[in-house]
Design a protein around this motif. Sequence first.
Motif, PDB file in Angstrom:
ATOM      1  N   ASP A  89     -13.332  10.722 -13.557  1.00 13.66           N
ATOM      2  CA  ASP A  89     -13.201   9.763 -12.463  1.00 13.66           C
ATOM      3  C   ASP A  89     -14.519   9.053 -12.167  1.00 13.66           C
ATOM      4  OD1 ASP A  89     -11.105  12.168 -10.842  1.00 13.66           O
ATOM      5  OD2 ASP A  89     -10.440  10.337 -11.866  1.00 13.66           O
ATOM      6  N   THR A  90     -15.580   9.481 -12.811  1.00 13.58           N
ATOM      7  CA  THR A  90     -16.886   8.864 -12.603  1.00 13.58           C
ATOM      8  C   THR A  90     -16.854   7.397 -13.015  1.00 13.58           C
ATOM      9  OG1 THR A  90     -18.097  10.931 -12.911  1.00 13.58           O
ATOM     10  CG2 THR A  90     -19.294   8.890 -13.332  1.00 13.58           C
ATOM     11  N   ALA A  91     -17.234   6.531 -12.072  1.00 12.63           N
ATOM     12  CA  ALA A  91     -17.197   5.083 -12.316  1.00 12.63           C
ATOM     13  C   ALA A  91     -17.733   4.370 -11.087  1.00 12.63           C
ATOM     14  CB  ALA A  91     -15.767   4.618 -12.593  1.00 12.63           C
ATOM     15  N   VAL A  92     -17.936   3.083 -11.237  1.00 15.81           N
ATOM     16  CA  VAL A  92     -18.155   2.225 -10.079  1.00 15.81           C
ATOM     17  C   VAL A  92     -16.771   1.780  -9.603  1.00 15.81           C
ATOM     18  CG1 VAL A  92     -19.180   0.113  -9.194  1.00 15.81           C
ATOM     19  CG2 VAL A  92     -20.394   1.466 -10.920  1.00 15.81           C
ATOM     20  N   TYR A  93     -16.512   1.989  -8.333  1.00 24.73           N
ATOM     21  CA  TYR A  93     -15.214   1.651  -7.761  1.00 24.73           C
ATOM     22  C   TYR A  93     -15.332   0.346  -6.972  1.00 24.73           C
ATOM     23  CZ  TYR A  93     -13.148   6.069  -9.113  1.00 24.73           C
ATOM     24  OH  TYR A  93     -12.635   7.130  -9.846  1.00 24.73           O
ATOM     25  N   TYR A  94     -14.365  -0.533  -7.192  1.00 25.52           N
ATOM     26  CA  TYR A  94     -14.321  -1.835  -6.535  1.00 25.52           C
ATOM     27  C   TYR A  94     -13.011  -1.985  -5.773  1.00 25.52           C
ATOM     28  CZ  TYR A  94     -17.883  -3.022 -10.050  1.00 25.52           C
ATOM     29  OH  TYR A  94     -19.011  -3.047 -10.838  1.00 25.52           O
ATOM     30  N   CYS A  95     -13.070  -2.705  -4.654  1.00 23.66           N
ATOM     31  CA  CYS A  95     -11.831  -3.097  -4.006  1.00 23.66           C
ATOM     32  C   CYS A  95     -11.662  -4.605  -4.148  1.00 23.66           C
ATOM     33  CB  CYS A  95     -11.779  -2.664  -2.554  1.00 23.66           C
ATOM     34  SG  CYS A  95     -13.022  -3.385  -1.465  1.00 23.66           S
ATOM     35  N   ALA A  96     -10.417  -5.032  -4.102  1.00 26.39           N
ATOM     36  CA  ALA A  96     -10.105  -6.439  -4.270  1.00 26.39           C
ATOM     37  C   ALA A  96      -8.826  -6.763  -3.518  1.00 26.39           C
ATOM     38  CB  ALA A  96      -9.946  -6.777  -5.749  1.00 26.39           C
ATOM     39  N   ILE A 108       1.539  -7.754 -13.961  1.00 27.15           N
ATOM     40  CA  ILE A 108       0.301  -8.070 -14.686  1.00 27.15           C
ATOM     41  C   ILE A 108      -0.749  -6.984 -14.500  1.00 27.15           C
ATOM     42  CG2 ILE A 108       0.724 -10.541 -14.587  1.00 27.15           C
ATOM     43  CD1 ILE A 108      -1.288 -10.721 -12.295  1.00 27.15           C
ATOM     44  N   ASP A 109      -0.314  -5.807 -14.012  1.00 22.35           N
ATOM     45  CA  ASP A 109      -1.223  -4.668 -13.831  1.00 22.35           C
ATOM     46  C   ASP A 109      -2.343  -4.972 -12.861  1.00 22.35           C
ATOM     47  OD1 ASP A 109      -3.071  -2.357 -15.964  1.00 22.35           O
ATOM     48  OD2 ASP A 109      -1.685  -1.995 -14.313  1.00 22.35           O
ATOM     49  N   PHE A 110      -2.083  -5.815 -11.926  1.00 29.97           N
ATOM     50  CA  PHE A 110      -2.921  -6.114 -10.772  1.00 29.97           C
ATOM     51  C   PHE A 110      -4.227  -6.852 -11.062  1.00 29.97           C
ATOM     52  CE2 PHE A 110      -0.604  -4.114  -7.362  1.00 29.97           C
ATOM     53  CZ  PHE A 110       0.185  -3.181  -8.012  1.00 29.97           C
ATOM     54  N   ILE A 111      -4.997  -6.408 -12.024  1.00 24.10           N
ATOM     55  CA  ILE A 111      -6.385  -6.845 -12.116  1.00 24.10           C
ATOM     56  C   ILE A 111      -6.513  -8.352 -12.303  1.00 24.10           C
ATOM     57  CG2 ILE A 111      -6.631  -6.483 -14.619  1.00 24.10           C
ATOM     58  CD1 ILE A 111      -9.415  -5.246 -13.912  1.00 24.10           C
ATOM     59  N   GLN A 112      -5.595  -8.978 -13.042  1.00 27.34           N
ATOM     60  CA  GLN A 112      -5.693 -10.415 -13.274  1.00 27.34           C
ATOM     61  C   GLN A 112      -5.267 -11.235 -12.065  1.00 27.34           C
ATOM     62  OE1 GLN A 112      -7.187 -11.691 -15.846  1.00 27.34           O
ATOM     63  NE2 GLN A 112      -7.448  -9.687 -16.782  1.00 27.34           N
ATOM     64  N   GLY A 113      -4.635 -10.585 -11.108  1.00 20.14           N
ATOM     65  CA  GLY A 113      -4.107 -11.324  -9.974  1.00 20.14           C
ATOM     66  C   GLY A 113      -4.951 -11.268  -8.715  1.00 20.14           C
ATOM     67  N   MET A 114      -6.080 -10.572  -8.777  1.00 23.27           N
ATOM     68  CA  MET A 114      -6.895 -10.404  -7.584  1.00 23.27           C
ATOM     69  C   MET A 114      -7.748 -11.646  -7.323  1.00 23.27           C
ATOM     70  SD  MET A 114      -5.544  -7.555  -7.193  1.00 23.27           S
ATOM     71  CE  MET A 114      -6.224  -6.940  -5.661  1.00 23.27           C
ATOM     72  N   ASP A 115      -7.787 -12.056  -6.066  1.00 22.48           N
ATOM     73  CA  ASP A 115      -8.501 -13.273  -5.688  1.00 22.48           C
ATOM     74  C   ASP A 115      -9.902 -13.010  -5.144  1.00 22.48           C
ATOM     75  OD1 ASP A 115      -5.322 -14.004  -4.568  1.00 22.48           O
ATOM     76  OD2 ASP A 115      -6.304 -15.265  -6.076  1.00 22.48           O
ATOM     77  N   TYR A 116     -10.084 -11.907  -4.471  1.00 20.92           N
ATOM     78  CA  TYR A 116     -11.367 -11.604  -3.839  1.00 20.92           C
ATOM     79  C   TYR A 116     -11.807 -10.210  -4.246  1.00 20.92           C
ATOM     80  CZ  TYR A 116      -9.642 -15.398  -0.919  1.00 20.92           C
ATOM     81  OH  TYR A 116      -9.134 -16.599  -0.492  1.00 20.92           O
ATOM     82  N   TRP A 117     -13.073 -10.084  -4.584  1.00 23.90           N
ATOM     83  CA  TRP A 117     -13.643  -8.823  -5.015  1.00 23.90           C
ATOM     84  C   TRP A 117     -14.842  -8.459  -4.156  1.00 23.90           C
ATOM     85  CZ3 TRP A 117     -11.840  -5.725  -8.985  1.00 23.90           C
ATOM     86  CH2 TRP A 117     -10.842  -6.276  -9.795  1.00 23.90           C
ATOM     87  N   GLY A 118     -14.953  -7.167  -3.867  1.00 25.48           N
ATOM     88  CA  GLY A 118     -16.145  -6.675  -3.201  1.00 25.48           C
ATOM     89  C   GLY A 118     -17.114  -6.091  -4.210  1.00 25.48           C
ATOM     90  N   LYS A 119     -18.307  -5.799  -3.754  1.00 25.28           N
ATOM     91  CA  LYS A 119     -19.260  -5.094  -4.607  1.00 25.28           C
ATOM     92  C   LYS A 119     -18.831  -3.642  -4.722  1.00 25.28           C
ATOM     93  CE  LYS A 119     -23.184  -8.069  -3.523  1.00 25.28           C
ATOM     94  NZ  LYS A 119     -24.565  -8.143  -2.970  1.00 25.28           N
ATOM     95  N   GLY A 120     -19.213  -3.031  -5.796  1.00 28.18           N
ATOM     96  CA  GLY A 120     -18.743  -1.688  -6.072  1.00 28.18           C
ATOM     97  C   GLY A 120     -19.514  -0.595  -5.367  1.00 28.18           C
ATOM     98  N   THR A 121     -18.939   0.587  -5.394  1.00 27.60           N
ATOM     99  CA  THR A 121     -19.590   1.786  -4.893  1.00 27.60           C
ATOM    100  C   THR A 121     -19.495   2.854  -5.977  1.00 27.60           C
ATOM    101  OG1 THR A 121     -19.693   3.368  -3.049  1.00 27.60           O
ATOM    102  CG2 THR A 121     -17.500   2.622  -3.710  1.00 27.60           C
ATOM    103  N   GLN A 122     -20.615   3.525  -6.240  1.00 31.98           N
ATOM    104  CA  GLN A 122     -20.671   4.472  -7.353  1.00 31.98           C
ATOM    105  C   GLN A 122     -20.069   5.819  -6.958  1.00 31.98           C
ATOM    106  OE1 GLN A 122     -22.084   4.150 -10.656  1.00 31.98           O
ATOM    107  NE2 GLN A 122     -21.073   6.132 -10.912  1.00 31.98           N
ATOM    108  N   VAL A 123     -19.206   6.320  -7.811  1.00 32.68           N
ATOM    109  CA  VAL A 123     -18.655   7.667  -7.668  1.00 32.68           C
ATOM    110  C   VAL A 123     -19.055   8.455  -8.904  1.00 32.68           C
ATOM    111  CG1 VAL A 123     -16.555   9.051  -7.588  1.00 32.68           C
ATOM    112  CG2 VAL A 123     -16.721   6.959  -6.231  1.00 32.68           C
ATOM    113  N   THR A 124     -19.731   9.576  -8.691  1.00 31.60           N
ATOM    114  CA  THR A 124     -20.153  10.426  -9.794  1.00 31.60           C
ATOM    115  C   THR A 124     -19.618  11.831  -9.565  1.00 31.60           C
ATOM    116  OG1 THR A 124     -22.186   9.135 -10.065  1.00 31.60           O
ATOM    117  CG2 THR A 124     -22.101  11.296 -11.115  1.00 31.60           C
TER     118      THR A 124
END
Length: 127
Positions: A89-96, A108-124
């Motif tokens: 699960d380690t990754a940078v997590y983003y919300c959109a 479309i598995d969501f990712i191509q349809g997102m209009d606004y993105w935030g900066k990520g937060t690291q999860v290790t």
Amino acid sequence: VQLQASGGGLVQAGGSLRLSCAASGRALSSYAVGWFRQAPGKEREFVAAINWSDDNTYYTDSVKGRFTISRDNAKNTVYLQMNSLKPEDTAVYYCAAARLGWGELIAIDFIQGMDYWGKGTQVTVSS
């Protein structure tokens, strides 16, 4: 819409974290909000999403039963509760956020349809 993700950190395998995605500039009542993650050397992938208007949720198979997405109307915030965390699960997590319809986003598995993105937060997650 401006999105701010927070709550990441370092946790041992089996532990829990709760990520927050706070929105400003516009209420999220007509949006779908999703969480995505990107591990080093890998493409960004979908994790979970919630449709604000009817509370429908959707998860990628690898997190079903471990992660829960939820929303708080008053705070205009979406959460991702992550339990039983694994090193993978380690990754940078983003919300959109997306204005596209729920069914179309799933198709479309969501990712191509997102209009606004935030900066990520690291999860290790350490083993």
